[in-house]
Design an enzyme around this catalytic site. Structure first.
Site, PDB file in Angstrom:
ATOM      1  N   ARG A 195      -9.250  -0.554   3.706  1.00 30.56           N
ATOM      2  CA  ARG A 195      -8.356   0.492   3.191  1.00 30.56           C
ATOM      3  C   ARG A 195      -6.993  -0.096   2.846  1.00 30.56           C
ATOM      4  O   ARG A 195      -6.324   0.403   1.936  1.00 30.56           O
ATOM      5  CB  ARG A 195      -8.131   1.584   4.263  1.00 30.56           C
ATOM      6  CG  ARG A 195      -9.177   2.666   4.330  1.00 30.56           C
ATOM      7  CD  ARG A 195      -8.661   3.825   5.175  1.00 30.56           C
ATOM      8  NE  ARG A 195      -7.348   4.222   4.701  1.00 30.56           N
ATOM      9  CZ  ARG A 195      -6.320   4.580   5.479  1.00 30.56           C
ATOM     10  NH1 ARG A 195      -6.450   4.624   6.784  1.00 30.56           N
ATOM     11  NH2 ARG A 195      -5.167   4.907   4.960  1.00 30.56           N
ATOM     12  N   ARG A 211      -1.156  14.239  13.095  1.00 29.77           N
ATOM     13  CA  ARG A 211      -0.439  13.795  11.885  1.00 29.77           C
ATOM     14  C   ARG A 211      -0.190  15.045  11.036  1.00 29.77           C
ATOM     15  O   ARG A 211      -0.960  15.372  10.138  1.00 29.77           O
ATOM     16  CB  ARG A 211      -1.267  12.767  11.104  1.00 29.77           C
ATOM     17  CG  ARG A 211      -1.548  11.509  11.880  1.00 29.77           C
ATOM     18  CD  ARG A 211      -2.092  10.414  11.000  1.00 29.77           C
ATOM     19  NE  ARG A 211      -1.054   9.861  10.133  1.00 29.77           N
ATOM     20  CZ  ARG A 211      -1.263   8.863   9.281  1.00 29.77           C
ATOM     21  NH1 ARG A 211      -2.461   8.330   9.185  1.00 29.77           N
ATOM     22  NH2 ARG A 211      -0.281   8.415   8.513  1.00 29.77           N
ATOM     23  N   ASP A 247       3.038   0.483  12.310  1.00 31.37           N
ATOM     24  CA  ASP A 247       1.856  -0.155  11.719  1.00 31.37           C
ATOM     25  C   ASP A 247       1.703  -1.601  12.184  1.00 31.37           C
ATOM     26  O   ASP A 247       0.657  -2.215  11.958  1.00 31.37           O
ATOM     27  CB  ASP A 247       1.925  -0.105  10.182  1.00 31.37           C
ATOM     28  CG  ASP A 247       1.823   1.328   9.655  1.00 31.37           C
ATOM     29  OD1 ASP A 247       1.502   2.231  10.444  1.00 31.37           O
ATOM     30  OD2 ASP A 247       2.072   1.533   8.453  1.00 31.37           O
ATOM     31  N   CYS A 280      -5.451   7.113   8.677  1.00 30.09           N
ATOM     32  CA  CYS A 280      -5.887   6.606   9.969  1.00 30.09           C
ATOM     33  C   CYS A 280      -5.851   7.706  11.011  1.00 30.09           C
ATOM     34  O   CYS A 280      -4.946   8.536  11.023  1.00 30.09           O
ATOM     35  CB  CYS A 280      -4.967   5.458  10.401  1.00 30.09           C
ATOM     36  SG  CYS A 280      -5.206   3.973   9.434  1.00 30.09           S
ATOM     37  N   LYS A 288       0.836  -1.220   0.000  1.00 29.76           N
ATOM     38  CA  LYS A 288       0.000   0.000   0.000  1.00 29.76           C
ATOM     39  C   LYS A 288       0.855   1.248   0.000  1.00 29.76           C
ATOM     40  O   LYS A 288       0.622   2.189  -0.755  1.00 29.76           O
ATOM     41  CB  LYS A 288      -0.908  -0.029   1.235  1.00 29.76           C
ATOM     42  CG  LYS A 288      -1.397   1.324   1.741  1.00 29.76           C
ATOM     43  CD  LYS A 288      -2.249   1.127   2.982  1.00 29.76           C
ATOM     44  CE  LYS A 288      -2.414   2.341   3.846  1.00 29.76           C
ATOM     45  NZ  LYS A 288      -1.219   2.740   4.599  1.00 29.76           N
ATOM     46  N   ASN A 289       1.880   1.248   0.864  1.00 26.12           N
ATOM     47  CA  ASN A 289       2.649   2.488   1.032  1.00 26.12           C
ATOM     48  C   ASN A 289       3.694   2.699  -0.071  1.00 26.12           C
ATOM     49  O   ASN A 289       4.454   3.668  -0.029  1.00 26.12           O
ATOM     50  CB  ASN A 289       3.294   2.526   2.417  1.00 26.12           C
ATOM     51  CG  ASN A 289       2.242   2.693   3.504  1.00 26.12           C
ATOM     52  OD1 ASN A 289       1.095   3.037   3.216  1.00 26.12           O
ATOM     53  ND2 ASN A 289       2.616   2.431   4.756  1.00 26.12           N
TER      54      ASN A 289
HETATM   55  C1  LIG Z   1       0.669   6.332   3.151  1.00 27.91           C
HETATM   56  C2  LIG Z   1       1.815   6.018   4.058  1.00 27.91           C
HETATM   57  O1  LIG Z   1       2.939   5.830   3.606  1.00 27.91           O
HETATM   58  N1  LIG Z   1       1.539   5.901   5.370  1.00 27.91           N
HETATM   59  C3  LIG Z   1       2.587   5.512   6.285  1.00 27.91           C
HETATM   60  C4  LIG Z   1       3.443   6.710   6.577  1.00 27.91           C
HETATM   61  O2  LIG Z   1       2.583   7.742   7.053  1.00 27.91           O
HETATM   62  P1  LIG Z   1       3.162   9.224   7.135  1.00 27.91           P
HETATM   63  O3  LIG Z   1       4.153   9.429   6.064  1.00 27.91           O
HETATM   64  O4  LIG Z   1       1.998  10.113   7.219  1.00 27.91           O
HETATM   65  O5  LIG Z   1       3.929   9.169   8.491  1.00 27.91           O
HETATM   66  P2  LIG Z   1       5.186  10.076   8.889  1.00 27.91           P
HETATM   67  O6  LIG Z   1       6.395   9.241   8.806  1.00 27.91           O
HETATM   68  O7  LIG Z   1       5.119  11.318   8.086  1.00 27.91           O
HETATM   69  O8  LIG Z   1       4.799  10.462  10.363  1.00 27.91           O
HETATM   70  C5  LIG Z   1       5.535  10.085  11.472  1.00 27.91           C
HETATM   71  C6  LIG Z   1       5.407  11.133  12.532  1.00 27.91           C
HETATM   72  O9  LIG Z   1       5.974  12.360  12.077  1.00 27.91           O
HETATM   73  C7  LIG Z   1       5.087  13.433  12.302  1.00 27.91           C
HETATM   74  N2  LIG Z   1       5.188  14.403  11.186  1.00 27.91           N
HETATM   75  C8  LIG Z   1       5.204  13.911   9.904  1.00 27.91           C
HETATM   76  C9  LIG Z   1       5.232  14.802   8.830  1.00 27.91           C
HETATM   77  C10 LIG Z   1       5.261  16.185   9.095  1.00 27.91           C
HETATM   78  O10 LIG Z   1       5.289  17.022   8.193  1.00 27.91           O
HETATM   79  N3  LIG Z   1       5.263  16.613  10.386  1.00 27.91           N
HETATM   80  C11 LIG Z   1       5.224  15.753  11.450  1.00 27.91           C
HETATM   81  O11 LIG Z   1       5.224  16.170  12.604  1.00 27.91           O
HETATM   82  C12 LIG Z   1       3.684  12.799  12.325  1.00 27.91           C
HETATM   83  O12 LIG Z   1       2.762  13.598  13.035  1.00 27.91           O
HETATM   84  C13 LIG Z   1       3.964  11.463  12.966  1.00 27.91           C
HETATM   85  O13 LIG Z   1       3.942  11.604  14.364  1.00 27.91           O
HETATM   86  O14 LIG Z   1       4.435   6.371   7.549  1.00 27.91           O
HETATM   87  C14 LIG Z   1       3.882   6.001   8.818  1.00 27.91           C
HETATM   88  C15 LIG Z   1       5.014   5.774   9.787  1.00 27.91           C
HETATM   89  O15 LIG Z   1       5.797   4.722   9.380  1.00 27.91           O
HETATM   90  C16 LIG Z   1       2.986   4.769   8.663  1.00 27.91           C
HETATM   91  O16 LIG Z   1       2.289   4.593   9.884  1.00 27.91           O
HETATM   92  C17 LIG Z   1       1.966   4.964   7.553  1.00 27.91           C
HETATM   93  O17 LIG Z   1       1.386   3.724   7.226  1.00 27.91           O
HETATM   94  C1  LIG Z   2      -1.338   4.426   9.367  1.00 27.61           C
HETATM   95  C2  LIG Z   2      -1.482   3.715   8.274  1.00 27.61           C
HETATM   96  O1  LIG Z   2      -1.792   4.164   7.035  1.00 27.61           O
HETATM   97  P1  LIG Z   2      -2.098   5.643   6.518  1.00 27.61           P
HETATM   98  O2  LIG Z   2      -0.864   6.451   6.703  1.00 27.61           O
HETATM   99  O3  LIG Z   2      -2.398   5.413   5.078  1.00 27.61           O
HETATM  100  O4  LIG Z   2      -3.261   6.152   7.295  1.00 27.61           O
HETATM  101  C3  LIG Z   2      -1.264   2.270   8.247  1.00 27.61           C
HETATM  102  O5  LIG Z   2      -1.045   1.727   7.138  1.00 27.61           O
HETATM  103  O6  LIG Z   2      -1.328   1.623   9.301  1.00 27.61           O
END
Ligand SMILES: CC(=O)N[C@H]1[C@@H](OP(=O)(O)OP(=O)(O)OC[C@H]2O[C@@H](n3ccc(=O)[nH]c3=O)[C@H](O)[C@@H]2O)O[C@H](CO)[C@@H](O)[C@@H]1O
Ligand SMILES: C=C(OP(=O)(O)O)C(=O)O
Length: 431
Positions: free
Chosen positions: A409, A130, A317, A125, A25-26
């Site tokens: 999802r 986030r 995850d 999620c 998915k990711n």
């Molecule tokens: C679609 C996808 O790929 N989703 C994955 C991606 O989500 P996603 O990329 O959204 O997760 P991030 O690695 O960005 O987030 C990790 C942490 O960093 C913080 N943060 C992130 C960006 C930002 O601009 N500012 C900030 O503060 C977030 O609030 C969170 O606490 O990586 C996560 C962490 O491995 C996984 O749980 C998700 O499944």
């Molecule tokens: C947090 C997850 O996904 P997403 O970032 O797409 O919400 C997940 O895959 O568990």
């Protein structure tokens, strides 16, 4: 919103046989966004997981004007974005974009191809805060204008005079890294991204972009350099297998004391989760492209301490299924969720099934072993839904997981794949 879905699970059957691990998915979501960067040709993505997030991404790509065919039986998507230009619809509408996190990965392509983009919502999620500040700050450092319309809750990003620059992430954000790379690939000059994410999906996206003609080096080192190129061409790519799907199937096998061959799973992609599961008593053997997982049901699972962290750390995850698995272990397990500040909604659901879990902020103590009993539980998010199904596989009686859209999802044909392993599970669509 689509039909309401629920899973009904009756526990007590060990999982045995062969499970086909879905495409990641990711990885597929950023690739659908990246495909919109190609001004020539048609992209072909193979091994696409049949999940709701992909259906939403297809809707979003079509909304902004791309021609998309999703051949679900062939697990293949064909995307033609060659005609996108400044007159295309440069909006990510809330009714699609707010239903999945991957929608944010469309921003760089729209910024480059259309000159601007309005983001009306980003979903995913519900795991606590986030933020997207690393993404927007990075775009601005490359010269884009990023303006927040706080009243409407929209963000407007306009390309302006983009120029390569030095970017950084405060923490190695997964989508943040992908988005900054995608913003940099068509930006003139050299961009350096510090503290970049190391997740295998990020490397798969880099490989895909490289084939399209992007010049990216340093993937997997934390320091990524991108030399901007004038245009990218569509290519064919096979999505890597989903390490979280593999981890969930491994934990379900462990919970039921089964023996399952995970086709396509890669032990190296499990990172620290591999070691934690081995400490609990799970046996792995990588046999080429098949990962065999076994757990001797006559030996009790051992309790575990785990702290979530970016790859190769214990994946957040996989934290929810680990919590469910820990309810079965013989003793106290300690879990620290260090990525998200709100990812313990599962604890209340497992408590309904008889589990004893103390939650204090982002730390939880799971007191095992518990003889779980079937109950009606809520899938608050994708992985807590998967974890509730895991608990249902070993609980006495029937567990109903609803509403289960969050599970769909991210996990493809879950009931079909689990039934093939001997589980008693059905997916029901309600009127
Ligand atoms: C679609 C996808 O790929 N989703 C994955 C991606 O989500 P996603 O990329 O959204 O997760 P991030 O690695 O960005 O987030 C990790 C942490 O960093 C913080 N943060 C992130 C960006 C930002 O601009 N500012 C900030 O503060 C977030 O609030 C969170 O606490 O990586 C996560 C962490 O491995 C996984 O749980 C998700 O499944
Ligand atoms: C947090 C997850 O996904 P997403 O970032 O797409 O919400 C997940 O895959 O568990």
């Amino acid at each position: 919103m689509g039909q309401e879905v629920r899973y009904r699970v009756r526990g007590g059957h060990a999982l045995n046989g062969t499970a086909f691990i879905q495409g990641a998915k990711n990885a597929v979501l950023p690739m659908i966004g990246a495909a919109l960067l190609a001004s020539k040709g048609r992209t072909v993505l193979r091994n696409v997981p049949i999940i709701e997030d992909v259906r939403r991404a297809v809707e979003l790509a079509e909304f902004v004007g791309a021609k998309v065919e999703f051949h679900e039986a062939e697990r293949t998507i064909v995307i033609d974005a060659s005609h996108l230009n400044g007159t295309s619809r440069a909006v990510l509408p809330a009714d699609i974009a707010a239903r999945f996190r991957g929608s944010v990965l469309f921003v760089p392509a729209l910024m480059h191809r259309m000159g601007h983009v309005r983001i009306e919502g980003v979903g995913g999620c519900n795991l606590g805060s986030r933020n997207l500040d690393f993404h927007y700050r990075g775009f601005a450092r490359l010269g884009a204008e990023v303006i927040e319309d706080a009243e409407r809750n929209h963000i407007n990003v306009t390309a302006g005079n983009l120029k390569g620059g030095r970017l950084y992430l405060d923490t190695p954000s997964h989508t943040g890294t992908e988005n900054l790379i995608m913003a940099a690939v068509l930006t003139p000059g050299t961009t350096v991204i510090e503290h970049a994410a190391l997740e295998p999906e990020v490397l798969d996206v880099i490989e895909f972009l490289g084939r399209m003609g992007a010049k990216i080096s340093g993937g997997g080192t934390g320091l990524i350099t991108v030399e901007g190129v004038p245009e990218l061409t569509a290519v064919e790519h096979t999505i890597m297998s989903d390490r979280i799907d593999a981890g969930v199937f491994a934990m379900m096998t462990a919970a039921t004391g089964g023996d399952v061959s995970l086709v396509g799973a890669n032990l190296d992609h499990l990172g620290v989760a591999r070691w934690k599961l081995e400490q609990m008593g799970v046996q792995f053997s990588q046999q080429g492209a098949v990962l065999r997982v076994r757990r001797d049901p006559s030996v009790p699972l051992r309790p575990i301490n785990a702290v979530t962290s970016p790859f190769p750390g214990f994946a957040t995850d996989l934290q929810s299924p680990l919590m469910a698995l820990a309810t079965l272990a013989d003793g106290e397990s300690y879990i620290h969720e260090a990525i998200y500040d709100g990812r313990f909604a599962l604890a209340d659901e497992l408590t309904k099934m008889g589990a004893k879990i103390e939650v204090d902020g982002t730390r939880a103590i799971v007191h095992g072993p518990t003889a779980l009993r079937g109950s009606e539980v809520i899938a608050h998010d994708l992985r807590s839904g998967a974890a509730a199904i895991l608990a249902g596989l070993v609980a006495e009686g029937e567990t109903i997981v609803a509403p289960a859209y969050p599970v769909d999802r991210g996990h493809s044909q879950f009931a079909t794949r689990l039934s093939a392993l001997g589980a008693d599970i059905v997916r029901e669509e309600l009127d």
